[in-house]
Design a protein around this motif. Structure first.
Motif, short mmCIF file in Angstrom:
data_model
loop_
_atom_site.label_atom_id
_atom_site.label_comp_id
_atom_site.label_asym_id
_atom_site.label_seq_id
_atom_site.Cartn_x
_atom_site.Cartn_y
_atom_site.Cartn_z
N GLU A 5 5.59 3.16 4.83
CA GLU A 5 4.16 3.47 4.69
C GLU A 5 3.81 3.94 3.29
O GLU A 5 2.62 3.98 2.94
CB GLU A 5 3.73 4.49 5.76
CG GLU A 5 4.02 5.96 5.44
CD GLU A 5 5.47 6.37 5.66
OE1 GLU A 5 6.35 5.47 5.71
OE2 GLU A 5 5.73 7.58 5.78
N HIS A 6 4.81 4.33 2.49
CA HIS A 6 4.55 4.73 1.10
C HIS A 6 4.71 3.55 0.14
O HIS A 6 4.64 3.74 -1.07
CB HIS A 6 5.52 5.83 0.66
CG HIS A 6 5.36 7.13 1.39
ND1 HIS A 6 4.18 7.54 1.97
CD2 HIS A 6 6.25 8.13 1.63
CE1 HIS A 6 4.35 8.72 2.53
NE2 HIS A 6 5.59 9.09 2.35
N ALA A 7 4.99 2.37 0.67
CA ALA A 7 5.19 1.20 -0.20
C ALA A 7 4.32 0.05 0.31
O ALA A 7 4.82 -0.97 0.77
CB ALA A 7 6.66 0.79 -0.23
N VAL A 8 3.01 0.27 0.27
CA VAL A 8 2.10 -0.78 0.74
C VAL A 8 1.12 -1.20 -0.34
O VAL A 8 0.24 -2.03 -0.11
CB VAL A 8 1.32 -0.33 2.00
CG1 VAL A 8 2.29 -0.10 3.16
CG2 VAL A 8 0.49 0.91 1.75
N ASP A 9 1.25 -0.62 -1.54
CA ASP A 9 0.31 -0.93 -2.62
C ASP A 9 1.06 -0.86 -3.94
O ASP A 9 1.54 0.22 -4.32
CB ASP A 9 -0.84 0.09 -2.59
CG ASP A 9 -1.94 -0.26 -3.57
OD1 ASP A 9 -1.66 -0.94 -4.59
OD2 ASP A 9 -3.09 0.16 -3.33
#
Lengths: 225, 77
Positions: A196-200
């Motif tokens: 969830e911390h690697a979506v952008d």
């Protein structure tokens, strides 16, 4: 589709999990005292320090009213993703095999890790290809995955190891470089790193985590078809 | 009744806390200490000692990775 994200006292990554899931569907928070999963078609147990991580990480959260509903939801085949503290909670609840122990370096460590996709045909990785490498951050002090040898053999036979730390990235000392596991039925999945911390790419440097949420969407919408 | 529960990492599972303490001791001049393991201690009053074992299995210890030992203490009565 709709994701439900649990929120315990001490959770800290639940809002990022909601935002990440909203890239592929609808998502809302579920307070730990709430037994009603409000029609969620997939559950995320997020990262943080539920109930202060007292006794052992995840040990007390596992008995919360919301988790009782999640355990029943999982037994009925519902998709459940546990991230970091959520992975610890799912192991404590015996929805996943094994346990998480203190990092071998005894330090809280926050770093980007690379993960090798062992299986690209699970409900949580079907948007990935086997052999693909994902770059995702990890941040924990209690993330050394352990299962005894007999359990690991059974897991290998039923294909329950889904992701492994790439060479040089197993900083926590997990046995056999195991980074993510699923249950035998294939509907419960846990990992210490944080998709969830690697979506952008703009703020995370990598959007590889999206593929986990996209896989879950594909799995849920596939079952509707 | 007063009870004490000792919880230890299972034999054979790497115990980095024990290793760290074992390495620190000679640095302080304490030679000859080995097999150091670090566990947890839970003390509690219970009405029914028969509940202690299920308490350990369900919450106080994780039997997958920890061994536990229950001791009943003199409650002074």
């Amino acid at each position: 589709m709709k994701f439900g994200v649990l929120q315990f006292p001490g959770s800290c990554d639940e809002v990022d999990a909601v935002e990440a899931a909203r890239n592929v569907g609808d998502a809302e928070l579920i307070w730990h005292r709430d037994r009603d999963l409000r029609g969620a078609e997939a559950i995320i147990v997020p990262g943080g320090f539920s109930y202060g991580d007292y006794l052992r990480a995840g040990a007390i959260a596992r008995f919360s009213p919301a988790m009782e509903s999640v355990i029943a939801f999982a037994r009925d085949g519902g998709l459940v993703l546990g991230i970091c503290n959520g992975f610890q909670v799912l192991c404590e609840a015996h929805l996943l095999p094994g346990a998480l122990l203190p990092n071998v370096n005894l330090r809280f460590t926050s770093r980007q890790v690379e993960l090798d996709v062992v299986r690209g045909d699970t409900a949580f990785t079907r948007a990935c290809a086997a052999g693909q490498r994902l770059s995702i951050p990890a941040k924990h002090s209690w993330g050394r995955y352990y299962a005894d040898e007999a359990t690991r053999r059974a897991m290998d036979e039923s294909g329950q190891v889904v992701l492994r730390y790439a060479p040089g990235h197993n900083f926590n000392g997990s046995v056999d470089d195991i980074a993510a596991v699923r249950n035998d039925a294939g509907n419960v999945f846990g990992l210490m790193p944080h998709p969830e911390h690697a979506v952008d790419e703009l703020i995370g440097g990598s959007a590889d985590g999206l593929s986990i949420f996209e896989s879950m969407r594909l799995a849920v919408e596939g079952t509707h078809a | 009744m007063r009870a004490r529960v000792l919880i230890r990492p299972k034999a054979g599972i790497l115990d980095p806390q024990g290793v760290a303490v074992e390495r620190a001791l000679p640095a302080l001049g304490f030679a000859g200490a080995s097999n150091v393991h670090v566990g947890r201690l839970v003390e509690l009053d219970v009405d029914d000692a028969a509940q202690l074992r299920p308490m350990c299995e369900k919450l106080l210890a994780n039997p997958l990775v920890e061994d536990y030992e229950v001791q009943l203490l003199d409650d002074g009565g």
